[in-house]
Design a protein around this motif. Structure first.
Motif, PDB file in Angstrom:
ATOM      1  N   PRO A  30     -48.409  14.030  22.334  1.00  0.00           N
ATOM      2  CA  PRO A  30     -47.460  13.595  21.299  1.00  0.00           C
ATOM      3  C   PRO A  30     -48.024  12.464  20.435  1.00  0.00           C
ATOM      4  CG  PRO A  30     -46.762  12.821  23.465  1.00  0.00           C
ATOM      5  CD  PRO A  30     -47.945  13.729  23.683  1.00  0.00           C
ATOM      6  N   GLN A  31     -47.628  12.463  19.171  1.00  0.00           N
ATOM      7  CA  GLN A  31     -48.135  11.463  18.233  1.00  0.00           C
ATOM      8  C   GLN A  31     -47.795  10.035  18.655  1.00  0.00           C
ATOM      9  OE1 GLN A  31     -47.058  12.412  14.194  1.00  0.00           O
ATOM     10  NE2 GLN A  31     -48.694  13.923  14.012  1.00  0.00           N
ATOM     11  N   SER A  32     -46.791   9.876  19.487  1.00  0.00           N
ATOM     12  CA  SER A  32     -46.436   8.526  19.941  1.00  0.00           C
ATOM     13  C   SER A  32     -47.562   7.896  20.760  1.00  0.00           C
ATOM     14  CB  SER A  32     -45.145   8.570  20.766  1.00  0.00           C
ATOM     15  OG  SER A  32     -45.322   9.393  21.922  1.00  0.00           O
ATOM     16  N   GLY A  33     -48.466   8.709  21.292  1.00  0.00           N
ATOM     17  CA  GLY A  33     -49.590   8.199  22.069  1.00  0.00           C
ATOM     18  C   GLY A  33     -50.870   8.046  21.278  1.00  0.00           C
ATOM     19  N   TRP A  34     -50.838   8.364  19.993  1.00  0.00           N
ATOM     20  CA  TRP A  34     -52.026   8.299  19.158  1.00  0.00           C
ATOM     21  C   TRP A  34     -52.258   6.875  18.651  1.00  0.00           C
ATOM     22  CZ3 TRP A  34     -51.909  12.930  15.214  1.00  0.00           C
ATOM     23  CH2 TRP A  34     -51.806  14.139  15.920  1.00  0.00           C
ATOM     24  N   LYS A  35     -53.513   6.542  18.400  1.00  0.00           N
ATOM     25  CA  LYS A  35     -53.833   5.313  17.680  1.00  0.00           C
ATOM     26  C   LYS A  35     -53.538   5.574  16.203  1.00  0.00           C
ATOM     27  CE  LYS A  35     -57.575   4.070  20.825  1.00  0.00           C
ATOM     28  NZ  LYS A  35     -59.049   3.915  20.939  1.00  0.00           N
ATOM     29  N   SER A  36     -53.415   4.536  15.424  1.00  0.00           N
ATOM     30  CA  SER A  36     -53.035   4.703  14.015  1.00  0.00           C
ATOM     31  C   SER A  36     -54.227   5.118  13.144  1.00  0.00           C
ATOM     32  CB  SER A  36     -52.450   3.401  13.467  1.00  0.00           C
ATOM     33  OG  SER A  36     -53.478   2.437  13.298  1.00  0.00           O
ATOM     34  N   GLN A  37     -53.910   5.731  12.017  1.00  0.00           N
ATOM     35  CA  GLN A  37     -54.940   6.083  11.039  1.00  0.00           C
ATOM     36  C   GLN A  37     -55.591   4.825  10.482  1.00  0.00           C
ATOM     37  OE1 GLN A  37     -54.124   9.321   8.220  1.00  0.00           O
ATOM     38  NE2 GLN A  37     -52.262   9.753   9.404  1.00  0.00           N
ATOM     39  N   ASP A  38     -54.816   3.754  10.352  1.00  0.00           N
ATOM     40  CA  ASP A  38     -55.387   2.488   9.875  1.00  0.00           C
ATOM     41  C   ASP A  38     -56.423   1.954  10.858  1.00  0.00           C
ATOM     42  OD1 ASP A  38     -53.912   2.459   7.515  1.00  0.00           O
ATOM     43  OD2 ASP A  38     -52.296   1.247   8.372  1.00  0.00           O
ATOM     44  N   ALA A  39     -56.160   2.102  12.164  1.00  0.00           N
ATOM     45  CA  ALA A  39     -57.125   1.654  13.175  1.00  0.00           C
ATOM     46  C   ALA A  39     -58.395   2.496  13.100  1.00  0.00           C
ATOM     47  CB  ALA A  39     -56.511   1.732  14.571  1.00  0.00           C
ATOM     48  N   VAL A  51     -63.972   5.150   3.579  1.00  0.00           N
ATOM     49  CA  VAL A  51     -62.891   6.122   3.760  1.00  0.00           C
ATOM     50  C   VAL A  51     -62.058   6.197   2.490  1.00  0.00           C
ATOM     51  CG1 VAL A  51     -60.854   6.716   5.121  1.00  0.00           C
ATOM     52  CG2 VAL A  51     -62.848   5.675   6.238  1.00  0.00           C
ATOM     53  N   ARG A  52     -61.988   7.403   1.900  1.00  0.00           N
ATOM     54  CA  ARG A  52     -61.167   7.612   0.704  1.00  0.00           C
ATOM     55  C   ARG A  52     -59.757   8.043   1.078  1.00  0.00           C
ATOM     56  NH1 ARG A  52     -65.091  11.106  -0.754  1.00  0.00           N
ATOM     57  NH2 ARG A  52     -63.550  12.724  -1.002  1.00  0.00           N
ATOM     58  N   LYS A  53     -59.653   8.911   2.096  1.00  0.00           N
ATOM     59  CA  LYS A  53     -58.355   9.477   2.446  1.00  0.00           C
ATOM     60  C   LYS A  53     -58.405   9.932   3.898  1.00  0.00           C
ATOM     61  CE  LYS A  53     -55.497  13.485   1.319  1.00  0.00           C
ATOM     62  NZ  LYS A  53     -55.379  14.690   0.504  1.00  0.00           N
ATOM     63  N   SER A  54     -57.260   9.846   4.586  1.00  0.00           N
ATOM     64  CA  SER A  54     -57.157  10.413   5.927  1.00  0.00           C
ATOM     65  C   SER A  54     -55.785  11.059   6.073  1.00  0.00           C
ATOM     66  CB  SER A  54     -57.377   9.345   7.001  1.00  0.00           C
ATOM     67  OG  SER A  54     -56.313   8.435   7.036  1.00  0.00           O
ATOM     68  N   LYS A  55     -55.743  12.072   6.936  1.00  0.00           N
ATOM     69  CA  LYS A  55     -54.489  12.772   7.188  1.00  0.00           C
ATOM     70  C   LYS A  55     -54.581  13.461   8.543  1.00  0.00           C
ATOM     71  CE  LYS A  55     -55.765  17.127   4.949  1.00  0.00           C
ATOM     72  NZ  LYS A  55     -55.346  18.140   3.988  1.00  0.00           N
ATOM     73  N   VAL A  56     -53.460  13.989   8.995  1.00  0.00           N
ATOM     74  CA  VAL A  56     -53.426  14.757  10.231  1.00  0.00           C
ATOM     75  C   VAL A  56     -53.628  16.230   9.878  1.00  0.00           C
ATOM     76  CG1 VAL A  56     -51.992  15.466  12.185  1.00  0.00           C
ATOM     77  CG2 VAL A  56     -51.863  13.113  11.332  1.00  0.00           C
ATOM     78  N   ASP A  57     -54.548  16.882  10.591  1.00  0.00           N
ATOM     79  CA  ASP A  57     -54.798  18.309  10.395  1.00  0.00           C
ATOM     80  C   ASP A  57     -55.170  18.916  11.744  1.00  0.00           C
ATOM     81  OD1 ASP A  57     -55.169  20.774   9.065  1.00  0.00           O
ATOM     82  OD2 ASP A  57     -57.311  20.402   8.907  1.00  0.00           O
TER      83      ASP A  57
END
Length: 98
Positions: A30-39, A51-57
Motif C-alpha cells: 500500500p502507498q501508505s508504506g511508500w517513501k515520498s517522491q520528494d525524498a 529530476v524534471r518530473k516524477s509520477k507513479v506508474d
C-alpha cells in the motif's frame, strides 16, 4: 439511445483500472508504506541526477530527468527502497535490474 451509450461508456471508464505503461511494475504494498517522491528526488539530486518530473506508474516511481552521465532518461525506482529498476533513453535500455 445516446444517453444509454454515454452511460455505458462512463460505467466502463469508471470500472477500468488506471493504465500503466507496462515498462515496469512494482509489488510495493500500500502507498501508505511508500517513501515520498520528494525524498526520492532529494536522493537522486545528491547522486548527481536532475529530476524534471516524477509520477507513479505500475506501482513504481517513474522519473524523467538527466542521469549523472548527462543522459536524458526515463527511470523507474521501487517506492519503498528507492532501488533503481530500469533506466532508458529514447527506447534504449541503459540499465535493467537483474
Amino acid at each position: 439511445m445516446m444517453t444509454r451509450l454515454f452511460l455505458a461508456a462512463a460505467a466502463l471508464a469508471v470500472a477500468s483500472p488506471a493504465l500503466a505503461t507496462g515498462k515496469m511494475t512494482c509489488k510495493a504494498g500500500p502507498q501508505s508504506g511508500w517513501k515520498s517522491q520528494d525524498a526520492l528526488k532529494a536522493s537522486l539530486v545528491k547522486q548527481g541526477w536532475q529530476v524534471r518530473k516524477s509520477k507513479v506508474d505500475g506501482g513504481c516511481y517513474e522519473v524523467y530527468g538527466t542521469d549523472p552521465q548527462g543522459n536524458r532518461v526515463e527511470a523507474y525506482f521501487h517506492p519503498v527502497s528507492f532501488e533503481k529498476l530500469l533506466v532508458s533513453r529514447r527506447g534504449q535500455v541503459l540499465f535493467r535490474k537483474k
